[in-house]
Design a protein around this motif. Structure first.
Motif, mmCIF file in Angstrom:
data_model
loop_
_atom_site.group_PDB
_atom_site.id
_atom_site.type_symbol
_atom_site.label_atom_id
_atom_site.label_comp_id
_atom_site.label_asym_id
_atom_site.label_seq_id
_atom_site.Cartn_x
_atom_site.Cartn_y
_atom_site.Cartn_z
ATOM 1 N N TRP A 49 0.963 -1.131 0.373
ATOM 2 C CA TRP A 49 0.127 -0.155 0.035
ATOM 3 C C TRP A 49 0.501 1.105 -0.113
ATOM 4 C CZ3 TRP A 49 -4.011 -2.034 4.140
ATOM 5 C CH2 TRP A 49 -4.357 -3.088 3.484
ATOM 6 N N VAL A 50 1.790 1.851 0.350
ATOM 7 C CA VAL A 50 2.963 2.521 0.479
ATOM 8 C C VAL A 50 3.578 2.395 -0.426
ATOM 9 C CG1 VAL A 50 5.180 3.303 1.500
ATOM 10 C CG2 VAL A 50 3.107 2.473 3.335
ATOM 11 N N THR A 51 3.971 1.240 -1.208
ATOM 12 C CA THR A 51 4.338 1.623 -2.567
ATOM 13 C C THR A 51 3.498 2.412 -3.061
ATOM 14 O OG1 THR A 51 5.756 -0.218 -2.204
ATOM 15 C CG2 THR A 51 5.282 0.321 -3.896
ATOM 16 N N GLY A 52 2.259 1.751 -3.061
ATOM 17 C CA GLY A 52 1.176 2.590 -4.197
ATOM 18 C C GLY A 52 0.596 3.839 -4.056
ATOM 19 N N ALA A 53 0.405 4.043 -2.733
ATOM 20 C CA ALA A 53 0.584 5.322 -2.637
ATOM 21 C C ALA A 53 1.935 6.527 -3.097
ATOM 22 C CB ALA A 53 0.394 5.671 -0.989
ATOM 23 N N LEU A 54 3.364 6.099 -2.943
ATOM 24 C CA LEU A 54 4.338 6.585 -3.945
ATOM 25 C C LEU A 54 4.340 6.571 -5.450
ATOM 26 C CD1 LEU A 54 7.398 5.115 -0.591
ATOM 27 C CD2 LEU A 54 5.734 7.724 -0.689
ATOM 28 N N GLY A 55 3.711 5.208 -5.546
ATOM 29 C CA GLY A 55 3.671 5.678 -7.220
ATOM 30 C C GLY A 55 2.848 6.641 -7.545
ATOM 31 N N LEU A 56 1.701 7.212 -6.616
ATOM 32 C CA LEU A 56 0.536 8.054 -7.326
ATOM 33 C C LEU A 56 1.456 9.183 -6.933
ATOM 34 C CD1 LEU A 56 -3.272 6.882 -5.866
ATOM 35 C CD2 LEU A 56 -2.350 6.697 -8.073
ATOM 36 N N VAL A 75 8.823 -1.652 -11.625
ATOM 37 C CA VAL A 75 9.826 -2.160 -10.868
ATOM 38 C C VAL A 75 9.253 -2.286 -9.679
ATOM 39 C CG1 VAL A 75 12.389 -2.629 -9.326
ATOM 40 C CG2 VAL A 75 12.180 -1.876 -12.294
ATOM 41 N N ALA A 76 8.543 -1.584 -9.610
ATOM 42 C CA ALA A 76 7.939 -1.340 -7.925
ATOM 43 C C ALA A 76 6.477 -2.741 -8.086
ATOM 44 C CB ALA A 76 7.008 -0.069 -7.773
ATOM 45 N N SER A 77 5.884 -2.333 -9.207
ATOM 46 C CA SER A 77 4.425 -3.496 -9.885
ATOM 47 C C SER A 77 5.011 -5.167 -9.767
ATOM 48 C CB SER A 77 4.593 -2.997 -11.111
ATOM 49 O OG SER A 77 5.170 -3.530 -12.393
ATOM 50 N N SER A 78 6.429 -5.368 -9.645
ATOM 51 C CA SER A 78 6.894 -6.526 -9.400
ATOM 52 C C SER A 78 6.406 -7.187 -8.179
ATOM 53 C CB SER A 78 7.872 -6.619 -9.767
ATOM 54 O OG SER A 78 8.994 -6.455 -8.488
ATOM 55 N N PHE A 79 6.309 -6.353 -7.315
ATOM 56 C CA PHE A 79 6.341 -6.948 -5.409
ATOM 57 C C PHE A 79 4.984 -5.883 -5.010
ATOM 58 C CE2 PHE A 79 8.828 -3.685 -5.355
ATOM 59 C CZ PHE A 79 8.485 -2.812 -4.274
ATOM 60 N N SER A 80 4.173 -4.428 -5.363
ATOM 61 C CA SER A 80 2.828 -4.180 -5.287
ATOM 62 C C SER A 80 2.186 -4.283 -6.134
ATOM 63 C CB SER A 80 4.096 -2.953 -4.914
ATOM 64 O OG SER A 80 2.344 -2.147 -4.046
ATOM 65 N N GLU A 81 0.581 -5.084 -5.995
ATOM 66 C CA GLU A 81 -0.126 -5.274 -6.658
ATOM 67 C C GLU A 81 -0.523 -3.125 -6.898
ATOM 68 O OE1 GLU A 81 -4.486 -7.587 -7.220
ATOM 69 O OE2 GLU A 81 -3.372 -7.575 -5.298
ATOM 70 N N THR A 82 -0.933 -2.868 -6.145
ATOM 71 C CA THR A 82 -1.190 -1.274 -5.642
ATOM 72 C C THR A 82 -1.146 -0.229 -6.936
ATOM 73 O OG1 THR A 82 -0.625 -0.476 -3.876
ATOM 74 C CG2 THR A 82 -2.243 -1.572 -3.811
ATOM 75 N N ALA A 83 0.122 -0.958 -6.962
ATOM 76 C CA ALA A 83 1.521 0.156 -7.866
ATOM 77 C C ALA A 83 1.407 0.488 -9.019
ATOM 78 C CB ALA A 83 2.931 0.478 -7.764
ATOM 79 N N ALA A 84 0.265 -1.323 -9.834
ATOM 80 C CA ALA A 84 0.599 -1.414 -10.457
ATOM 81 C C ALA A 84 -0.374 -0.311 -11.829
ATOM 82 C CB ALA A 84 -0.822 -2.688 -11.236
ATOM 83 N N PRO A 85 -1.434 0.246 -10.936
ATOM 84 C CA PRO A 85 -2.127 1.222 -11.842
ATOM 85 C C PRO A 85 -1.231 2.611 -12.486
ATOM 86 C CG PRO A 85 -3.790 0.728 -10.536
ATOM 87 C CD PRO A 85 -2.427 0.057 -9.959
#
Length: 384
Positions: A49-56, A75-85
């Motif tokens: 979740w933190v990775t996804g928020a940082l991605g946004l 690269v982050a989407s390889s372990f963070s599903e919320t970073a994929a969008p």
């Protein structure tokens, strides 16, 4: 390329919309993760979740560093599903702002990263092959959409540059036309008024030296001066009228008007002999309008210069040629009897006459004669 305020506002709205869509998709993913079985530990889920928020948040710099942000989020989407969008939005940005090679590289990294994620945490709701096909088609659609936007923007920029270039060219053409009109006006005024004022100067000089003449003779000379001054004003009005009128509406003087020039010069005391072997002044043969006008200006300029620099010297005007070949005209004066009343000169008239000759593929020559006089010679093509 400088962006207009409308384009800036449109870009910011697009950024906000894409970030909002990515945030909504990420939030839906978080809800699914919370409701569904947790395949990882709690700390890994929080890291996702933190990775996804940082991605946004990183999407705010996607226009300045599209490739860096795209690779990082892929690269982050390889372990963070919320970073994929956010990674998909970054891939779209790369496709819009960077060439195909960079887009292909980021797309490959993103596919590999999502493949790693699916292999490690496979989707239970659909077969593995279907998931990979959906991921591939989604990336293909994202890249195609981004490249279409890029091509459309390039087309709009190209059309805008062409429009600006066309405006600049039109402005240059207008300036050149205005400059040519001013040059034409200057040439016409110099030719016409120079001739007329030289006649006026001759008569005014004769009046000044005739103080002991009878009153009747002085009155006659003053009338000649007044008449030539009036005709000078008429000539000026005609010149401006010809230049303001549409082409061909008002006639310009031609070869047939050379006889009038010679008569005026003779009345002013300049002995002039006309040798028209081509028959253009008598109407036996006709010259095209441009050639006839240029020939008239040659004789006018030659006689004007004789009155200025060799007053009273005999002049010979000779015209030769035939249709289908060329027509030549020369004005030759003998050596002046005394010092010229106007020594030197700016040669503006000869330069203007040379320009006229070049415009009709002709040639102008001038220079001193062996006898101490002056010759001005013009050669023009004479269409059959």
């Amino acid at each position: 390329m400088v962006r207009t305020p409308r384009e800036v506002v449109r870009g910011r709205v697009a950024d906000a919309a894409l970030i909002a869509v990515a945030a909504v998709v990420a939030l839906i993913t978080v809800v699914d993760q919370v409701k569904g079985p947790v395949p990882v530990s709690a700390w890994a889920l929080y890291a996702d979740w933190v990775t996804g928020a940082l991605g946004l948040l990183a999407l705010g710099w996607r226009r300045r560093f599209p490739v860096v942000i795209g690779v990082a989020l892929a690269v982050a989407s390889s372990f963070s599903e919320t970073a994929a969008p956010a990674a998909v939005v970054a891939l779209f940005t790369v496709a819009v702002h960077r060439p195909a090679r960079a887009t292909a590289a980021v797309c490959g990294i993103s596919l590999a990263a999502l493949g790693v994620y699916q292999l490690r945490w496979p989707e239970d709701a659909a077969p593995q092959l279907t998931v990979f096909v959906i991921i591939g088609l989604g990336h293909l659609a994202t890249v195609a959409w981004g490249m279409s936007v890029r091509n459309r923007r390039a087309l709009v920029a190209s059309l805008r540059e062409r429009a600006l270039a066309a405006e600049a060219e039109a402005r240059l053409r207008a300036e050149r036309a205005e400059r040519e009109a001013r040059d034409a006006l200057a040439r016409e005024m110099h030719d016409v008024l120079g001739h007329r004022l030289s006649l006026l100067s001759v008569h005014a000089g004769a009046l000044a030296f005739s103080q002991g003449a009878p009153a009747e003779d002085r009155a006659r000379a003053a009338e000649v001066v007044r008449e030539n001054a009036h005709r000078a004003l008429q000539d000026l009005r005609e010149v401006i009228g010809v230049l303001r009128a549409p082409v061909g509406e008002l006639p310009l003087p031609g070869a047939g008007d050379i006889l009038e020039l010679i008569d005026e010069a003779r009345r002013a005391g300049t002995p002039v002999e006309l040798r028209d072997e081509a028959g253009v002044t008598t109407g036996e043969r006709s010259l095209p309008g441009t050639q006839g006008h240029t020939l008239h200006r040659l004789v006018q300029e030659g006689l004007t210069n004789v009155r200025k620099h060799a007053a009273g010297a005999p002049v010979v005007v000779r015209i030769t040629g035939r249709p289908g070949d060329h027509v030549s005209a020369e004005v030759v004066n003998a050596a002046p009897a005394g010092p010229p009343p106007h020594p030197g000169g700016s040669a503006v008239g000869l330069r203007g006459l040379g320009e006229r000759a070049r415009l009709v593929a002709g040639r102008l020559d001038h220079g001193p004669t062996d006898a101490g006089g002056w010759r001005v010679r013009l050669r023009l093509p004479w269409p059959s």
